[in-house]
Design an enzyme around this catalytic site. Structure first.
Site, mmCIF file in Angstrom:
data_model
loop_
_atom_site.group_PDB
_atom_site.id
_atom_site.type_symbol
_atom_site.label_atom_id
_atom_site.label_comp_id
_atom_site.label_asym_id
_atom_site.label_seq_id
_atom_site.Cartn_x
_atom_site.Cartn_y
_atom_site.Cartn_z
ATOM 1 N N LYS A 171 0.833 -1.199 0.000
ATOM 2 C CA LYS A 171 0.000 0.000 0.000
ATOM 3 C C LYS A 171 0.868 1.250 0.000
ATOM 4 C CE LYS A 171 -4.036 -1.880 2.430
ATOM 5 N NZ LYS A 171 -4.976 -1.659 3.555
ATOM 6 N N HIS B 140 -15.837 -4.195 4.375
ATOM 7 C CA HIS B 140 -15.259 -2.865 4.611
ATOM 8 C C HIS B 140 -16.303 -2.067 5.394
ATOM 9 C CE1 HIS B 140 -12.993 0.797 2.772
ATOM 10 N NE2 HIS B 140 -13.592 1.148 3.892
ATOM 11 N N GLY C 88 -8.334 5.517 -2.769
ATOM 12 C CA GLY C 88 -9.063 5.113 -3.970
ATOM 13 C C GLY C 88 -8.472 3.908 -4.676
ATOM 14 N N GLY C 89 -7.680 3.112 -3.943
ATOM 15 C CA GLY C 89 -7.105 1.916 -4.550
ATOM 16 C C GLY C 89 -5.821 2.150 -5.329
ATOM 17 N N GLU D 10 -11.770 3.569 9.363
ATOM 18 C CA GLU D 10 -12.151 2.481 8.467
ATOM 19 C C GLU D 10 -11.580 1.150 8.969
ATOM 20 O OE1 GLU D 10 -11.797 3.205 4.350
ATOM 21 O OE2 GLU D 10 -12.554 5.257 4.491
ATOM 22 N N ARG E 104 -11.267 13.623 6.752
ATOM 23 C CA ARG E 104 -12.057 14.563 5.953
ATOM 24 C C ARG E 104 -13.486 14.044 5.888
ATOM 25 N NH1 ARG E 104 -12.759 11.615 1.311
ATOM 26 N NH2 ARG E 104 -11.119 10.169 0.740
ATOM 27 N N VAL F 183 -17.261 10.899 0.475
ATOM 28 C CA VAL F 183 -18.307 10.838 -0.551
ATOM 29 C C VAL F 183 -19.606 10.267 0.024
ATOM 30 C CG1 VAL F 183 -18.984 9.705 -2.718
ATOM 31 C CG2 VAL F 183 -16.681 10.667 -2.476
ATOM 32 N N PHE G 151 -2.683 -9.855 4.096
ATOM 33 C CA PHE G 151 -3.915 -9.805 3.309
ATOM 34 C C PHE G 151 -5.011 -10.610 3.997
ATOM 35 C CE2 PHE G 151 -6.539 -11.792 -0.113
ATOM 36 C CZ PHE G 151 -7.195 -10.638 -0.515
#
Length: 324
Positions: free
Chosen positions: A32, A82, A38-39, A149, A166, A169, A76
């Site tokens: 990562k 999620h 956003g992936g 998250e 922040r 969406v 992983f």
């Protein structure tokens, strides 16, 4: 004090470090980008033979996207959910958790459908997630709106993934189930005004779902569909909200995120919210470009989705019927 996924203790400076850390954690691992989102700058490495190739790709993508090539590595977790917790923190040391969002319907790590509350989170797990989120925010003296998250595994154990510092969406689904304007209270927190005490007693009301409407063609492997919108109509009425910047005559550029609107519904139950969203999608008119509306409609009609049997790998096995 937040439970975390096993991984590298810090940044990975080069490919040799990546090999060492992966051996400690055990394959498969996720690479990562530290500045990622956003992936982007993220790759699954299943075996040692893949490490060099994917490390170079992920780091290059991170440098291009974020001007920062710092990488880290995590164990992983296969097909987790999620789940994220919305928090607000003021300048007086008060932090509140305002419900969780189920964000498992993703394509290439980009969320497509979000909902609140999650169909699987029990009161006990919710309390644990809230407590960890609040403690995490307090530990860094956080101020304003933010999201903790988590990944939730098959045993209902959850792990901290990241904090979005922040508004996000998908914040409207939280607003619909708590009956409060998060943007307003974010501003008030930064203005030095304490969070009102009634926010500590908020109970989630009903169920909310959001569909991100993107300018992509699902019948052609989600090829971007920029261009001029010749006709644009969004649904309205009780329990329906639309957030958008576009209009009939607007030209969707090819350079940015493909999202052109967010469609949000609220209803007393999850089943009613799903039905309301299907009806709302049927009322959408977006001509001149292609959108993923028919794709999302089929997801909502899927039996596994309707029973809440979803995870981040859901769309990997989902069969789209070309809009039929």
């Amino acid at each position: 004090g937040i439970p975390v996924i096993a991984g590298s203790g810090g940044m990975i400076s080069d490919i040799d470090d990546a090999y060492v850390e992966a051996e400690k954690v055990g394959y498969p691992v996720m690479l990562k980008a530290s500045a990622g989102g956003g992936g982007k700058g993220m790759r699954l490495v299943e075996t040692k033979d893949q490490m060099e190739q994917y490390f170079k790709i992920a780091q290059s993508e991170a440098k291009i996207s974020f001007d920062n090539g710092d990488m880290y590595l995590e164990k992983f977790i296969d097909q987790p959910r999620h789940i994220e917790v919305q928090i607000l923190a003021d300048t007086h040391g008060n932090v509140v958790a305002l419900g969780e969002r189920e964000c498992s319907i993703q394509r290439r790590h980009q969320k497509l459908i979000e909902e609140s509350p999650s169909p699987v989170i029990t009161g006990e797990i919710r309390s644990q997630m809230y407590e960890a989120a609040i403690n995490g925010a307090k530990s860094v003296n956080y101020i304003g709106a933010g999201t903790i998250e988590y990944l939730l595994d098959a045993n209902n154990d959850f792990y901290f993934m990241e904090m979005n510092t922040r508004i996000q969406v998908e914040h409207p689904v939280t607003e619909m189930v708590i009956g409060a304007d998060l943007i307003k209270y974010q501003i008030l927190c930064h203005a030095g005004i304490p969070i009102p005490k009634w926010m500590n007693k908020i109970k989630l009301r009903g169920h909310a779902i959001e569909c991100r409407i993107n300018a992509e063609d699902p019948s052609k492997k989600f090829r971007p569909s920029p261009g001029k919108i010749t006709s644009f109509h969004m649904p309205g009425g009780m329990g329906i909200r639309v957030d958008t910047h576009v209009y009939s005559g607007y030209v969707v550029p090819p350079y940015y995120d493909s999202m052109v609107a967010k469609l949000i519904v609220h209803a007393p139950s999850r089943a009613e919210a799903i039905n309301r969203m299907i009806g709302a999608l049927d009322e959408c008119v977006v001509e001149g470009i292609k959108t993923i509306i028919p794709y999302q409609r089929q997801i909502l009609l899927d039996k596994n989705f309707q029973t809440g049997n979803i995870n981040t790998g859901f769309l990997d096995n989902f069969k789209y019927n070309n809009g039929s």
